[in-house]
Write a protein that holds these residues in place. Sequence first.
Motif, PDB file in Angstrom:
ATOM      1  N   THR A 240       0.856  -1.190   0.000  1.00 17.73           N
ATOM      2  CA  THR A 240       0.000   0.000   0.000  1.00 17.73           C
ATOM      3  C   THR A 240       0.894   1.242   0.000  1.00 17.73           C
ATOM      4  O   THR A 240       0.645   2.214  -0.698  1.00 17.73           O
ATOM      5  N   SER A 351      -0.916  -4.431 -12.781  1.00 18.97           N
ATOM      6  CA  SER A 351      -0.270  -5.740 -12.971  1.00 18.97           C
ATOM      7  C   SER A 351      -0.972  -6.528 -14.062  1.00 18.97           C
ATOM      8  O   SER A 351      -0.322  -7.134 -14.920  1.00 18.97           O
ATOM      9  N   SER A 495       2.477  -6.380  -2.032  1.00 18.42           N
ATOM     10  CA  SER A 495       1.810  -6.908  -3.238  1.00 18.42           C
ATOM     11  C   SER A 495       2.383  -6.350  -4.530  1.00 18.42           C
ATOM     12  O   SER A 495       2.371  -7.022  -5.557  1.00 18.42           O
TER      13      SER A 495
HETATM   14  P1  ADP Z   1      -0.436  -4.017   3.121  1.00 20.90           P
HETATM   15  O1  ADP Z   1       0.122  -2.765   2.543  1.00 20.90           O
HETATM   16  O2  ADP Z   1      -1.732  -3.816   3.834  1.00 20.90           O
HETATM   17  O3  ADP Z   1       0.551  -4.766   3.946  1.00 20.90           O
HETATM   18  P2  ADP Z   1      -0.175  -5.424   0.562  1.00 20.90           P
HETATM   19  O4  ADP Z   1       1.275  -5.601   0.640  1.00 20.90           O
HETATM   20  O5  ADP Z   1      -0.982  -6.597   0.103  1.00 20.90           O
HETATM   21  O6  ADP Z   1      -0.862  -4.973   1.910  1.00 20.90           O
HETATM   22  O7  ADP Z   1      -0.427  -4.201  -0.431  1.00 20.90           O
HETATM   23  C1  ADP Z   1      -1.701  -3.781  -0.774  1.00 20.90           C
HETATM   24  C2  ADP Z   1      -1.578  -2.803  -1.928  1.00 20.90           C
HETATM   25  O8  ADP Z   1      -1.113  -3.501  -3.076  1.00 20.90           O
HETATM   26  C3  ADP Z   1      -2.885  -2.155  -2.316  1.00 20.90           C
HETATM   27  O9  ADP Z   1      -2.639  -0.784  -2.519  1.00 20.90           O
HETATM   28  C4  ADP Z   1      -3.255  -2.807  -3.635  1.00 20.90           C
HETATM   29  O10 ADP Z   1      -3.817  -1.867  -4.516  1.00 20.90           O
HETATM   30  C5  ADP Z   1      -1.943  -3.262  -4.193  1.00 20.90           C
HETATM   31  N1  ADP Z   1      -2.077  -4.533  -4.914  1.00 20.90           N
HETATM   32  C6  ADP Z   1      -2.857  -5.605  -4.604  1.00 20.90           C
HETATM   33  N2  ADP Z   1      -2.739  -6.576  -5.523  1.00 20.90           N
HETATM   34  C7  ADP Z   1      -1.828  -6.123  -6.446  1.00 20.90           C
HETATM   35  C8  ADP Z   1      -1.279  -6.651  -7.662  1.00 20.90           C
HETATM   36  N3  ADP Z   1      -1.652  -7.842  -8.132  1.00 20.90           N
HETATM   37  N4  ADP Z   1      -0.377  -5.887  -8.312  1.00 20.90           N
HETATM   38  C9  ADP Z   1      -0.005  -4.686  -7.863  1.00 20.90           C
HETATM   39  N5  ADP Z   1      -0.498  -4.123  -6.750  1.00 20.90           N
HETATM   40  C10 ADP Z   1      -1.404  -4.823  -6.045  1.00 20.90           C
END
Ligand code: ADP
Length: 549
Positions: A240, A351, A495
Amino acid sequence: MKKPGMSIIERAKEVAEEFEYGEEDVQRATKHFIKQMNEGLERDGATMGQIPSYVTSVPNGTEKGLYLAVDLGGTNLRICSVDLLGDTKFSILQSKCAIPSELMFAKTAAELFAFLATKIEVFLQTHHSEQLLSHRRKPMEILNQNSLNREGFLQLGFTFSFAFEQHALNRGSLLYWTKGFNIPDAIGKDICGLLQEEIDKLRLPVTVAALVNDTVGTLLARSYEASGTTKTLLGAIFGTGTNGAYVEKMSNLKKMKVSDNPAPTEMIVNTEWGSFDNELSVLPNTPYDIAVDMESLHPGIQMFEKRISGLYLGEILRYAILAIAPFSTTMIIRETSLLYKQFSIDTSFLSTAAADLTSDLSAIRQELAQTLGVEANHEDSEAIRRLVLAIGRRAARLAGVAIAAVVIKSGRLSQSTPRTNLSYPAAEDKPSLISTYSFLPEASTKPAINFFGRFFQWIRAFFLQWTGRLAPKPAIIAPVTSDLPEIVDIGVDGSLIEHYPDFEALIRTALREVDGIGLEGEKRIRIGIAKDGSGVGAALVARMADLRT
Ligand code: ADP
Ligand code: MG
């Protein structure tokens, strides 16, 4: 402005060029990044926080024990129990849920932390019910005593991915909210205390033992898993938000006074690099960046993060699409389309689009229709894909700036490490680095050998060298420890880096362009996902805290 005769593809090329961040830009930004890292080490209130974590050593993979971990990210809440097995391995049970958006703006901190506590309760009921029930069966007077004496309680590490000032391993006060959060009531309060209070209300046998930034957790988790090879330098998040924590020499951490005796030599520092160059002296600033910032919850801050991370890349793309849309004669955007609504494009769309190699770009077209109510033909989709690639590429190159700066500042590329092991794994996907060995004549282990014996051994060694074959009885191999170049290990999580196609490869292109890294240096940088990093990292810090009490 719509230029007569310009196609949507030509217009997309123009906009994509605005996202170009060239070699010189990367070089200049890296220098500036190192400068701001140093400023943050010297004084409080600098652009980059450089917050001491109180973690003064990294794990070596032999740590053991069962711990709870809670990870409050920007998007997700994860709860897990981690059993460290002591051989760089662990077993993990976990649950994950999205953080309800109304809690991101809760009136009081207690509302958010009460939600966390109920999720911990459900987790214990599901996975550790015996421990929970036996605790709750205890008579009330013992329970009351236990609020002071928490013997037998599960120790919990709390991964918290917002900026806080750490006062001890289990104490830290919130500095400011970032990403999508805004609960002013929580600012300045002790985060562990807030969570403990709600846990105690539910009578759970859990002690909040440690507070850990997600980047610190990632660094520790990577160290635990990758130990035996080299010490991990950096933990970085591209989720995020974006941020990194690295191992710094205490002598460089000038703003911190240490009373411990003996004083630690190193400490993990949380850079809070999301706020790098808030002044915008080296960061790119397109009209789309300006729009995203103006519409954001906290304008003017986290400027680096706003060009790199999951919360914002979808938004940058949305503004860029709005800038090219008038050049299409075929794209149908309904008045009620979500394209006009903030945060309607999730970064996962980038992505999907970057990975869409179908001849008719069907994945892009389908997603545009389903999530945004936009009918796009092949040319329109191709134009949007160009924007996606430009935004993704710039994000990765900026991520490369942060990694390059930390690696250069650490000086590790100019070090070689004395090693007792004979070999170590090479950087992933890179050609193997061949270790150098010296072949000692067998005679050196047998001092009582006579002249003829030595003569025949010399003849044999000469013969073997000449034929290039190995001796049937191997000579003693001694490692030459002085000239093994250091592998610089980096743990990453989030992510974006996990799912955006070739994010790491794009980072590496930028790394190669930086003076002080170059082609050779880049090969020695190993980047690995710290799988379940936040859980394992939090468990490791909870363990450290447990050992210190
Ligand atoms: P957190 O930040 O809560 O630890 P994550 O690491 O899963 O959680 O990151 C979530 C962020 O990643 C969100 O902003 C979302 O939009 C983005 N995201 C989720 N899936 C994907 C993907 N397949 N590719 C790129 N960004 C992604
Ligand atoms: Mg996270």
